[in-house]
Design a protein around this motif. Structure first.
Motif, short mmCIF file in Angstrom:
data_model
loop_
_atom_site.label_atom_id
_atom_site.label_comp_id
_atom_site.label_asym_id
_atom_site.label_seq_id
_atom_site.Cartn_x
_atom_site.Cartn_y
_atom_site.Cartn_z
N SER A 1 0.85 -1.20 0.00
CA SER A 1 0.00 0.00 0.00
C SER A 1 0.88 1.24 0.00
O SER A 1 2.03 1.22 0.45
CB SER A 1 -0.94 0.02 1.22
OG SER A 1 -0.20 0.16 2.42
N LYS B 1 -9.51 -1.36 -0.97
CA LYS B 1 -8.36 -0.66 -1.52
C LYS B 1 -8.12 0.72 -0.92
O LYS B 1 -6.97 1.13 -0.72
CB LYS B 1 -8.50 -0.52 -3.04
CG LYS B 1 -8.41 -1.85 -3.78
CD LYS B 1 -8.46 -1.63 -5.28
CE LYS B 1 -8.27 -2.94 -6.03
NZ LYS B 1 -6.92 -3.51 -5.84
N TYR C 1 -3.84 3.73 -0.31
CA TYR C 1 -4.35 2.90 -1.41
C TYR C 1 -3.58 1.60 -1.45
O TYR C 1 -2.34 1.60 -1.46
CB TYR C 1 -4.23 3.63 -2.75
CG TYR C 1 -4.82 2.87 -3.89
CD1 TYR C 1 -6.18 2.88 -4.14
CD2 TYR C 1 -3.99 2.09 -4.73
CE1 TYR C 1 -6.73 2.17 -5.20
CE2 TYR C 1 -4.53 1.38 -5.78
CZ TYR C 1 -5.91 1.41 -6.01
OH TYR C 1 -6.44 0.69 -7.05
N ARG C 2 -4.32 0.49 -1.49
CA ARG C 2 -3.69 -0.84 -1.58
C ARG C 2 -3.85 -1.39 -2.99
O ARG C 2 -4.93 -1.40 -3.55
CB ARG C 2 -4.33 -1.80 -0.57
CG ARG C 2 -4.14 -1.35 0.86
CD ARG C 2 -4.68 -2.34 1.86
NE ARG C 2 -3.83 -3.50 1.99
CZ ARG C 2 -3.76 -4.24 3.08
NH1 ARG C 2 -4.49 -3.93 4.13
NH2 ARG C 2 -2.97 -5.28 3.13
#
Length: 230
Positions: A29, A184, A228-229
């Motif tokens: 991430s 996400k 954000y992943r």
């Protein structure tokens, strides 16, 4: 036959739904955030403090749902340690100058992280601890504003500046909370604590009022941003 087909389709749908719910999150991430840092520098008898804008970025590798390794870089910003008029005595005359001391710091931290379970539409909480590779810079400047004798008029407006830097390795810790919009994207809120001792003042030849020894420097930073992943 029809009942068996319906049962098989129902089982397949249920299995797919469970697989989606339990699918592992991405191991990597990235995070970007904006915040403010509170700086405090000096000794127990003489401290200067101030606030500064402090953005940061981070890359995290999630070993499993709870444990991770995080690499973070923060520009902790710059604050004015002091800005005041100073009188300099030059033989039988006085020189009045405006003096300023600016303090600037940044760090790159490597930390281990523990985080509670992360589920969409819910909060998770965690703690971090590790090492910080910090850099500190002091800038001393002065401008001659007035003189007490006409023979020194040539000095009016004269400027002087000096800079001292130091860097090292110390501890870095923090706590954080995240609200997960989905698998996400998450909102993040972080509190970082970065104490270190700096010897940057020893390089400032013009700042005679400074104690030419190591300064205890403490930064507490609050930041908010997004993660954000992949």
């Amino acid at each position: 036959m029809l009942k068996m087909t319906v049962a098989a389709l129902t089982l397949l749908t249920a299995t797919t739904a469970v697989a989606q719910d339990t699918a592992p999150l991405s191991a990597v991430s990235v995070q970007g955030d904006f915040g403010y840092a509170h700086h405090r520098a000096g000794s127990e008898d003489d401290n200067e403090s101030g606030q500064a804008f402090a953005p940061g970025v981070a890359l995290t590798y999630h070993i499993d749902p709870q444990w991770a390794v995080r690499l973070q870089h923060v520009n902790a910003g710059e604050f004015t340690a002091f800005a005041e008029p100073v009188t300099v005595y030059l033989q039988n005359a006085r020189v009045f100058v405006d003096a300023r001391l600016e303090s600037k710091a940044s760090w790159t931290g490597l930390m281990g992280q523990y985080q509670s379970m992360q589920q969409p539409q819910s909060w998770s909480f965690g703690v971090r601890f590790g090492a910080t590779f910090w850099k500190h810079e002091l800038t001393f400047s002065q401008v001659v504003k007035q003189v007490s004798h006409s023979t020194l008029n040539f000095m009016l407006g004269e400027k002087y500046a000096d800079r001292g830097t130091d860097n090292g390795v110390d501890i870095l810790g923090g706590v954080f909370a995240q609200y997960h919009f989905n698998d996400k994207l998450a909102f993040t809120a972080d509190l970082d604590l970065a104490p270190f001792s700096t010897n940057a003042a020893a390089e400032l030849n013009g700042a005679e009022t400074l104690d030419q020894t190591k300064m205890d420097y403490h930064i507490s930073r609050i930041g908010v941003g997004v993660q954000y992943r992949f």
